[in-house]
Design a protein around this motif. Sequence first.
Motif, mmCIF file in Angstrom:
data_model
loop_
_atom_site.group_PDB
_atom_site.id
_atom_site.type_symbol
_atom_site.label_atom_id
_atom_site.label_comp_id
_atom_site.label_asym_id
_atom_site.label_seq_id
_atom_site.Cartn_x
_atom_site.Cartn_y
_atom_site.Cartn_z
ATOM 1 N N UNK A 83 -33.176 79.309 73.553
ATOM 2 C CA UNK A 83 -33.202 78.599 72.232
ATOM 3 C C UNK A 83 -31.817 78.001 71.548
ATOM 4 N N UNK A 84 -30.859 78.580 71.951
ATOM 5 C CA UNK A 84 -29.436 78.041 71.675
ATOM 6 C C UNK A 84 -29.157 76.582 72.579
ATOM 7 N N UNK A 85 -29.537 76.685 73.921
ATOM 8 C CA UNK A 85 -29.538 75.719 74.899
ATOM 9 C C UNK A 85 -30.351 74.049 74.282
ATOM 10 N N UNK A 86 -31.514 74.641 73.858
ATOM 11 C CA UNK A 86 -32.446 73.420 73.483
ATOM 12 C C UNK A 86 -31.871 72.920 72.374
ATOM 13 N N UNK A 87 -31.393 73.765 71.408
ATOM 14 C CA UNK A 87 -31.072 73.036 70.015
ATOM 15 C C UNK A 87 -29.556 72.246 70.332
ATOM 16 N N UNK A 88 -28.713 72.878 71.196
ATOM 17 C CA UNK A 88 -27.494 72.124 71.710
ATOM 18 C C UNK A 88 -27.774 70.798 72.191
ATOM 19 N N UNK A 89 -28.741 70.716 73.035
ATOM 20 C CA UNK A 89 -29.201 69.385 73.582
ATOM 21 C C UNK A 89 -29.568 68.315 72.408
ATOM 22 N N UNK A 90 -30.181 68.742 71.332
ATOM 23 C CA UNK A 90 -30.419 67.866 70.492
ATOM 24 C C UNK A 90 -29.487 67.665 69.408
ATOM 25 N N UNK A 91 -28.358 68.036 69.367
ATOM 26 C CA UNK A 91 -27.328 67.907 68.301
ATOM 27 C C UNK A 91 -26.602 66.531 68.555
ATOM 28 N N UNK A 92 -26.581 65.822 67.632
ATOM 29 C CA UNK A 92 -26.003 64.364 67.624
ATOM 30 C C UNK A 92 -24.619 64.572 68.304
ATOM 31 N N UNK A 93 -24.161 63.656 69.095
ATOM 32 C CA UNK A 93 -23.068 63.530 69.834
ATOM 33 C C UNK A 93 -21.858 63.501 68.834
ATOM 34 N N UNK A 110 -11.747 79.038 71.550
ATOM 35 C CA UNK A 110 -12.102 77.963 72.470
ATOM 36 C C UNK A 110 -13.035 77.831 73.278
ATOM 37 N N UNK A 111 -14.142 78.986 73.329
ATOM 38 C CA UNK A 111 -15.475 78.850 74.104
ATOM 39 C C UNK A 111 -16.215 77.926 73.446
ATOM 40 N N UNK A 112 -15.983 77.231 72.316
ATOM 41 C CA UNK A 112 -16.890 76.042 72.175
ATOM 42 C C UNK A 112 -16.873 74.799 73.042
ATOM 43 N N UNK A 113 -15.437 74.895 73.723
ATOM 44 C CA UNK A 113 -15.191 73.652 74.652
ATOM 45 C C UNK A 113 -15.959 73.749 75.897
ATOM 46 N N UNK A 114 -15.876 75.302 76.292
ATOM 47 C CA UNK A 114 -16.797 75.664 77.392
ATOM 48 C C UNK A 114 -18.070 75.199 77.520
ATOM 49 N N UNK A 115 -18.622 75.513 76.138
ATOM 50 C CA UNK A 115 -20.271 75.317 75.851
ATOM 51 C C UNK A 115 -20.318 73.667 76.126
ATOM 52 N N UNK A 116 -19.604 73.018 75.495
ATOM 53 C CA UNK A 116 -19.762 71.402 75.531
ATOM 54 C C UNK A 116 -19.440 70.963 76.996
ATOM 55 N N UNK A 117 -18.488 71.460 77.640
ATOM 56 C CA UNK A 117 -18.154 71.157 78.902
ATOM 57 C C UNK A 117 -19.229 71.451 80.140
ATOM 58 N N UNK A 118 -19.789 72.408 79.750
ATOM 59 C CA UNK A 118 -20.907 73.003 80.812
ATOM 60 C C UNK A 118 -22.324 72.540 80.326
ATOM 61 N N UNK A 119 -22.757 71.903 79.065
ATOM 62 C CA UNK A 119 -23.990 71.820 78.821
ATOM 63 C C UNK A 119 -24.268 70.225 78.190
ATOM 64 N N UNK A 120 -23.233 69.571 78.064
ATOM 65 C CA UNK A 120 -23.160 68.212 77.560
ATOM 66 C C UNK A 120 -22.693 67.367 78.581
ATOM 67 N N UNK A 121 -23.330 65.980 78.576
ATOM 68 C CA UNK A 121 -23.059 65.218 79.726
ATOM 69 C C UNK A 121 -22.340 63.851 79.175
ATOM 70 N N UNK A 122 -22.124 63.506 77.960
ATOM 71 C CA UNK A 122 -21.762 62.171 77.293
ATOM 72 C C UNK A 122 -20.262 62.301 77.941
#
Length: 369
Positions: A52-62, A76-88
């Motif tokens: 559910x967290x991944x699904x919502x992360x994908x919809x968050x505006x860049x 700093x784990x927020x950075x890992x979340x972004x680096x691993x699961x966002x592609x912009x």
Amino acid sequence: MSTHPIVEKFVQGKLPEPMAMALVGGSLPVPAKDLLNALAFAVLRETPYTQRALDFLATMPESMVAGVVTEPVDPPEILQLVLCHRKEPALLETALLNPSLTSEIVEASVLSLPGTVLEIVLNNQVLWLERPRILDLLEEHPEGEYVIKRRVNEFRFDILRLIPEDVKKQRLEIIDEVEAGRLDRAWSELPLPKEKSKEEADAEVESDEMAAERRLLAQKPPVDDEGNEITLTLTQRVMKLSTNQKIMLAIKGGKEERTLLIREANRLIQVNVIRNGRITEGEIAYIAQMRTVNEEVLRIISNSREWMKKYPITKALVMNPRTPLPVAMTHFKRLFDADMKLLIKDRNVPELLRREAKRLVEMKEKGKN
């Protein structure tokens, strides 16, 4: 800045499941930074809320995510979340330049990154010096361009000094040979072997005609421009060198080394032989008549006023079928009459050149009569 109470309870495992699901689904009114903190906790620890967290992360505006990762973040784990699961690319670049980024997070994220941002990781020497495994991951990355992998190899040698034992052994052997006077001093200055660049690889392409002639030459013992045989030991050593090392030896090496290296298919090696400050006019005349050299080498010779003042060099260049026609047409009028007549009969040179030579000879003969 303190964490939002709801997120704090979620991280501690004290938030009721319905509220936890609402939190990671973005339904609760918490600041973006705290929300990303909750998502990072849910995803990176593989909780029941991960999907559910991944699904919502994908919809968050860049823009919302970028607003958080632009500033230092804790944890700093927020950075890992972004680096691993966002592609912009722009968002990933911002995260990779964040001062809170750690080498541990980079190591965990490299393989998830697109190839477009790998250079940012490679340029952050502070992080991969802490964890050299990052270099291995960059080299293994399926989207890593050749230049990235070549630079990884260079950093291993030049900065980490990770030199294989066989390379160390060869290096010591070369130094011993130099000290004993059996090898030119330039050998001791050779860089460590590196992978070929794209330009170096492209420069090794040769025509079928040149390849055939090179194979024929390979069957004979190598000799210099005076006909002296070159020792087999030196020939074997040159054959073992990497392209990078051959280029350096071409620039600084002695006469025997130059004679061997001018036979290489690689255009860069041949060109640097010509630019060697120790090269003699005799060698230039020898190279000018070779049919296995790249056209660029012959152009460089033709552009040198000093070399072209020497008749043997001019003659060799004009008579060489490999010489570009415009170059040969510029200089053929300087040939002596006897050589001009040989040129007319040579079926290997271009027809236009022979025709112009014949016309010039006939004009001279009419003038005498």
